[in-house]
Structures are given as structure tokens and as C-alpha cells.
Design a protein around this motif. Structure first.
Motif, PDB file in Angstrom:
ATOM      1  N   GLU A  77       0.814  -1.197   0.000  1.00  0.00           N
ATOM      2  CA  GLU A  77       0.000   0.000   0.000  1.00  0.00           C
ATOM      3  C   GLU A  77       0.854   1.255   0.000  1.00  0.00           C
ATOM      4  O   GLU A  77       1.954   1.254   0.525  1.00  0.00           O
ATOM      5  CB  GLU A  77      -0.885   0.039   1.245  1.00  0.00           C
ATOM      6  N   VAL A  78       0.295   2.312  -0.563  1.00  0.00           N
ATOM      7  CA  VAL A  78       0.932   3.619  -0.567  1.00  0.00           C
ATOM      8  C   VAL A  78      -0.048   4.600   0.046  1.00  0.00           C
ATOM      9  O   VAL A  78      -1.223   4.609  -0.326  1.00  0.00           O
ATOM     10  CB  VAL A  78       1.278   4.070  -2.008  1.00  0.00           C
TER      11      VAL A  78
ATOM     12  N   ILE B 225      -1.040   8.368   0.204  1.00  0.00           N
ATOM     13  CA  ILE B 225      -0.847   9.615  -0.528  1.00  0.00           C
ATOM     14  C   ILE B 225      -1.475  10.728   0.292  1.00  0.00           C
ATOM     15  O   ILE B 225      -2.665  10.676   0.598  1.00  0.00           O
ATOM     16  CB  ILE B 225      -1.508   9.543  -1.915  1.00  0.00           C
TER      17      ILE B 225
ATOM     18  N   SER C  44      -3.240   8.594  -7.026  1.00  0.00           N
ATOM     19  CA  SER C  44      -3.751   7.284  -6.641  1.00  0.00           C
ATOM     20  C   SER C  44      -4.142   6.463  -7.869  1.00  0.00           C
ATOM     21  O   SER C  44      -3.767   5.295  -7.996  1.00  0.00           O
ATOM     22  CB  SER C  44      -4.952   7.455  -5.711  1.00  0.00           C
TER      23      SER C  44
ATOM     24  N   LEU D  97      -1.016   5.265  -9.749  1.00  0.00           N
ATOM     25  CA  LEU D  97      -0.306   4.192  -9.054  1.00  0.00           C
ATOM     26  C   LEU D  97      -1.095   2.889  -9.064  1.00  0.00           C
ATOM     27  O   LEU D  97      -0.513   1.804  -9.198  1.00  0.00           O
ATOM     28  CB  LEU D  97       0.014   4.611  -7.616  1.00  0.00           C
ATOM     29  N   GLU D  98      -2.411   2.986  -8.933  1.00  0.00           N
ATOM     30  CA  GLU D  98      -3.229   1.773  -8.964  1.00  0.00           C
ATOM     31  C   GLU D  98      -3.140   1.088 -10.323  1.00  0.00           C
ATOM     32  O   GLU D  98      -3.181  -0.141 -10.400  1.00  0.00           O
ATOM     33  CB  GLU D  98      -4.679   2.106  -8.609  1.00  0.00           C
TER      34      GLU D  98
ATOM     35  N   TYR E  91      -0.161  -0.713  -7.515  1.00  0.00           N
ATOM     36  CA  TYR E  91      -0.069  -0.305  -6.122  1.00  0.00           C
ATOM     37  C   TYR E  91      -1.456  -0.178  -5.515  1.00  0.00           C
ATOM     38  O   TYR E  91      -2.396   0.256  -6.178  1.00  0.00           O
ATOM     39  CB  TYR E  91       0.613   1.059  -6.002  1.00  0.00           C
TER      40      TYR E  91
ATOM     41  N   CYS F 182      -3.616   1.997  -2.915  1.00  0.00           N
ATOM     42  CA  CYS F 182      -3.462   3.369  -2.443  1.00  0.00           C
ATOM     43  C   CYS F 182      -4.531   3.758  -1.437  1.00  0.00           C
ATOM     44  O   CYS F 182      -5.683   3.339  -1.543  1.00  0.00           O
ATOM     45  CB  CYS F 182      -3.532   4.343  -3.611  1.00  0.00           C
ATOM     46  N   THR F 183      -4.126   4.578  -0.495  1.00  0.00           N
ATOM     47  CA  THR F 183      -5.023   5.238   0.434  1.00  0.00           C
ATOM     48  C   THR F 183      -4.733   6.722   0.320  1.00  0.00           C
ATOM     49  O   THR F 183      -3.576   7.130   0.266  1.00  0.00           O
ATOM     50  CB  THR F 183      -4.772   4.767   1.882  1.00  0.00           C
TER      51      THR F 183
END
Length: 66
Positions: free
Chosen positions: A23-24, A26, A38, A41-42, A46, A48-49
Motif C-alpha cells: 500500500e501507498v 498519498i 492514486s 499508481l493503482e 499499487y 493506495c489510500t
């Protein structure tokens, strides 16, 4: 470009065994910017939150760590 990512990153290159974080988080006070990052990256694998303030980001880290 995001540090540690090549411009040729794709879902295919993010297959099993790839060295990507789970998870990343942001944090950006501009929700539209955070969502754009997000989404990008997804697309390359990745999770993402998004948080829209430093305090919101810190709370998310605390909840995840608990």
C-alpha cells in the motif's frame, strides 16, 4: 516520475514476486491531485489510500499500525 519507478512500469511488470509495496499512503491537501496520483499508481499495481491533510494521514497510519 516517482522515485523508484521506471516510466515503463505496468500491471504486467507488477506480477507475482515483483518488489512493490502492498500500500501507498498519498497525502495532499488538494483532493483532485491525490486522486490523480492514486489512480496512476493503482494502474501499475499499487494499493493506495488517500488523505487530504497531514493529520488525516497520521491518523490513517496510527489506525493501520494498531
Amino acid at each position: 516520475m516517482i522515485e523508484g519507478m521506471s516510466s515503463s512500469a505496468s500491471k504486467e511488470s507488477a506480477g507475482p514476486g515483483a518488489a512493490l509495496p502492498n500500500e501507498v499512503l498519498i497525502i495532499d491537501n488538494e483532493a483532485a491531485h491525490a486522486e490523480a496520483i492514486s489512480t496512476s499508481l493503482e494502474r501499475v499495481g499499487y494499493g493506495c489510500t488517500v488523505a487530504t491533510s497531514g493529520s488525516d494521514g497520521a491518523q490513517r497510519i496510527d489506525r493501520k499500525s494498531a
